[in-house]
Design a protein around this motif. Structure first.
Motif: not given
Length: 144
Positions: A116, A123, A40-42, A87, A89-90, A93, A37-38, A10
């Protein structure tokens, strides 16, 4: 044993420290590095519709920068490198990418974020529980 190593990033300092460990392992094993790298669409769930495209573009640009920086480091060690930005959820994915690309080892940082970890689960914890391959996590107090 480790021919393909996945390094999710990230762009954080912790991800950079984990990447140094992955590069060291890959150099020793002549392994290929996959840098992922993701986006995060949330993050889009709480945005007004008119802001989604701009935020998505910013997140993708940040992901591209993180991937490119790590890939440059790995290429500097004469390693074979593949990069990807996805894209979703990390944790999901990362696990899916590892399965789809025959990854032998995942090397990733832990956030060290108490909220977290205690409330939503990190994650890295989810990846460790779900990954089809070994996962090496590098904690927040580890230096490279």
């Amino acid at each position: 044993m480790y021919d393909t190593i996945l390094v999710p990033t990230d762009g954080s300092d912790q991800a950079t420290v984990a990447a140094a460990h992955a590069i060291d392992i890959a150099t020793t094993r002549s392994a290929a590095i996959h840098v992922l790298s993701i986006v995060d669409d949330r993050a889009f769930l709480v945005l007004d519709d008119d802001r989604v495209d701009a935020v998505r573009a910013d997140l993708r640009a940040n992901a591209r920068g993180a991937v490119d920086d790590l890939a440059t480091d790995a290429l500097g060690h004469d390693l074979e490198v593949e990069t990807a930005i996805e894209t979703g959820h990390p944790a999901e994915r990362i696990v899916d990418y590892a399965a789809d690309h025959g990854v032998d080892l995942i090397v990733m940082g832990t956030s060290g974020d108490e909220y977290e970890t205690n409330v939503v689960g990190s994650v890295s914890q989810r990846v460790v529980r779900q990954a089809p391959t070994p996962v090496l996590t590098v904690g927040p107090d580890v230096d490279d």
